[in-house]
Design an enzyme around this catalytic site. Sequence first.
Site, PDB file in Angstrom:
ATOM      1  N   ASP A   1      -6.022  -0.418  -1.257  1.00 13.16           N
ATOM      2  CA  ASP A   1      -6.754  -1.295  -2.181  1.00 13.16           C
ATOM      3  C   ASP A   1      -7.992  -1.909  -1.549  1.00 13.16           C
ATOM      4  O   ASP A   1      -8.177  -1.874  -0.330  1.00 13.16           O
ATOM      5  CB  ASP A   1      -5.840  -2.428  -2.646  1.00 13.16           C
ATOM      6  CG  ASP A   1      -5.642  -3.487  -1.561  1.00 13.16           C
ATOM      7  OD1 ASP A   1      -5.376  -3.097  -0.406  1.00 13.16           O
ATOM      8  OD2 ASP A   1      -5.784  -4.677  -1.867  1.00 13.16           O
TER       9      ASP A   1
ATOM     10  N   VAL B   1     -11.228   3.414   3.088  1.00 11.40           N
ATOM     11  CA  VAL B   1     -10.754   4.277   2.000  1.00 11.40           C
ATOM     12  C   VAL B   1      -9.980   3.478   0.953  1.00 11.40           C
ATOM     13  O   VAL B   1      -9.331   2.479   1.277  1.00 11.40           O
ATOM     14  CB  VAL B   1      -9.885   5.451   2.536  1.00 11.40           C
ATOM     15  CG1 VAL B   1     -10.739   6.516   3.189  1.00 11.40           C
ATOM     16  CG2 VAL B   1      -8.810   4.966   3.501  1.00 11.40           C
TER      17      VAL B   1
ATOM     18  N   GLY C   1       0.781  -1.242   0.000  1.00 15.48           N
ATOM     19  CA  GLY C   1       0.000   0.000   0.000  1.00 15.48           C
ATOM     20  C   GLY C   1       0.809   1.286   0.000  1.00 15.48           C
ATOM     21  O   GLY C   1       0.337   2.321  -0.447  1.00 15.48           O
TER      22      GLY C   1
ATOM     23  N   GLU D   1       4.180   4.198   5.800  1.00 18.11           N
ATOM     24  CA  GLU D   1       2.893   3.480   5.750  1.00 18.11           C
ATOM     25  C   GLU D   1       1.881   4.244   4.905  1.00 18.11           C
ATOM     26  O   GLU D   1       1.908   5.481   4.853  1.00 18.11           O
ATOM     27  CB  GLU D   1       2.313   3.387   7.168  1.00 18.11           C
ATOM     28  CG  GLU D   1       3.017   2.410   8.076  1.00 18.11           C
ATOM     29  CD  GLU D   1       2.441   1.001   7.983  1.00 18.11           C
ATOM     30  OE1 GLU D   1       1.754   0.681   6.982  1.00 18.11           O
ATOM     31  OE2 GLU D   1       2.686   0.233   8.916  1.00 18.11           O
TER      32      GLU D   1
ATOM     33  N   ASP E   1      -3.918   2.238  11.123  1.00 18.39           N
ATOM     34  CA  ASP E   1      -5.312   2.013  11.501  1.00 18.39           C
ATOM     35  C   ASP E   1      -5.341   1.511  12.953  1.00 18.39           C
ATOM     36  O   ASP E   1      -5.299   2.310  13.880  1.00 18.39           O
ATOM     37  CB  ASP E   1      -5.887   0.997  10.499  1.00 18.39           C
ATOM     38  CG  ASP E   1      -7.370   0.800  10.630  1.00 18.39           C
ATOM     39  OD1 ASP E   1      -8.066   1.769  10.960  1.00 18.39           O
ATOM     40  OD2 ASP E   1      -7.851  -0.331  10.403  1.00 18.39           O
TER      41      ASP E   1
HETATM   42  P1  IMP Z   1      -3.237  -1.602  10.935  1.00 15.93           P
HETATM   43  O1  IMP Z   1      -2.286  -2.711  11.277  1.00 15.93           O
HETATM   44  O2  IMP Z   1      -4.645  -1.946  11.404  1.00 15.93           O
HETATM   45  O3  IMP Z   1      -2.803  -0.263  11.470  1.00 15.93           O
HETATM   46  O4  IMP Z   1      -3.372  -1.466   9.365  1.00 15.93           O
HETATM   47  C1  IMP Z   1      -2.531  -2.138   8.526  1.00 15.93           C
HETATM   48  C2  IMP Z   1      -2.896  -2.085   7.076  1.00 15.93           C
HETATM   49  O5  IMP Z   1      -4.285  -2.320   6.836  1.00 15.93           O
HETATM   50  C3  IMP Z   1      -2.625  -0.748   6.395  1.00 15.93           C
HETATM   51  O6  IMP Z   1      -1.245  -0.567   6.116  1.00 15.93           O
HETATM   52  C4  IMP Z   1      -3.451  -0.924   5.138  1.00 15.93           C
HETATM   53  O7  IMP Z   1      -2.708  -1.631   4.156  1.00 15.93           O
HETATM   54  C5  IMP Z   1      -4.638  -1.754   5.611  1.00 15.93           C
HETATM   55  N1  IMP Z   1      -5.802  -0.861   5.789  1.00 15.93           N
HETATM   56  C6  IMP Z   1      -6.261  -0.326   6.925  1.00 15.93           C
HETATM   57  N2  IMP Z   1      -7.336   0.470   6.693  1.00 15.93           N
HETATM   58  C7  IMP Z   1      -7.551   0.427   5.349  1.00 15.93           C
HETATM   59  C8  IMP Z   1      -8.526   1.061   4.469  1.00 15.93           C
HETATM   60  O8  IMP Z   1      -9.408   1.836   4.880  1.00 15.93           O
HETATM   61  N3  IMP Z   1      -8.415   0.752   3.143  1.00 15.93           N
HETATM   62  C9  IMP Z   1      -7.467  -0.089   2.641  1.00 15.93           C
HETATM   63  N4  IMP Z   1      -6.547  -0.684   3.426  1.00 15.93           N
HETATM   64  C10 IMP Z   1      -6.585  -0.434   4.770  1.00 15.93           C
END
Ligand code: IMP
Length: 201
Positions: A159, A153, A47, A99, A103
Amino acid sequence: MSPEARDAAEPRVVLSAAQIDEIVARLAAAMSARYVDGAVLIGVLRGSVPFLADLVRAMTVPVSVDFMAITPYTPNSGRVRLLKDLDLDIAGRDAVIVEDIVDTGLSTAFLRSELQRRRPRSVAVCTLLDRRVRRVVPVDIDFAGAEVADTYVIGFGLDHEGRYRNLRLIAAADVEVLAADPDAYVEVLYGSNRRSEQGAS
Ligand code: IMP
């Protein structure tokens, strides 16, 4: 697509291409000022790729680029795992995790502790988007682009099932619409992509 489905697939632009360009310029300036002797920028596959590519080209200090890939955290797996490791040795160097979005923070927290073990001079986090409302673990973000609300998003690296990464903008998408048809936003978003390209020329 039926007219009803097309209405449901009306996306909302969260960041336009011009707004993303402004964010990239601001973050690149801040990072260039911080890392006058250079840094290693570590993109998290896949991403972060468009963001990283723009960021490094806007920076005015020498940087190295490397990539890591991890499995996403799921309640079933219960943990994040490394799929692709760095090729570069970051010992004694300033490292920046790049990043697309932070999230829950689980991926970034995992990567930061993983990198810390390699004895770099410093480890920082740079993210295009920050969705603080969903944070599960605290993450210090050194370079933050824009904060986003609790909506899914797509675009500019983000994606859905591999689609939409190459959009120049970021849009909020309805997860139920995407679950019913992963291509639901293709027509309207790639149409607007083409229009913004034409507007830019
Ligand atoms: P985290 O570990 O929950 O902070 O998120 C890790 C990964 O989830 C991010 O680097 C994104 O690749 C994916 N991600 C989180 N939210 C979204 C979104 O709204 N759309 C697409 N990918 C997401």
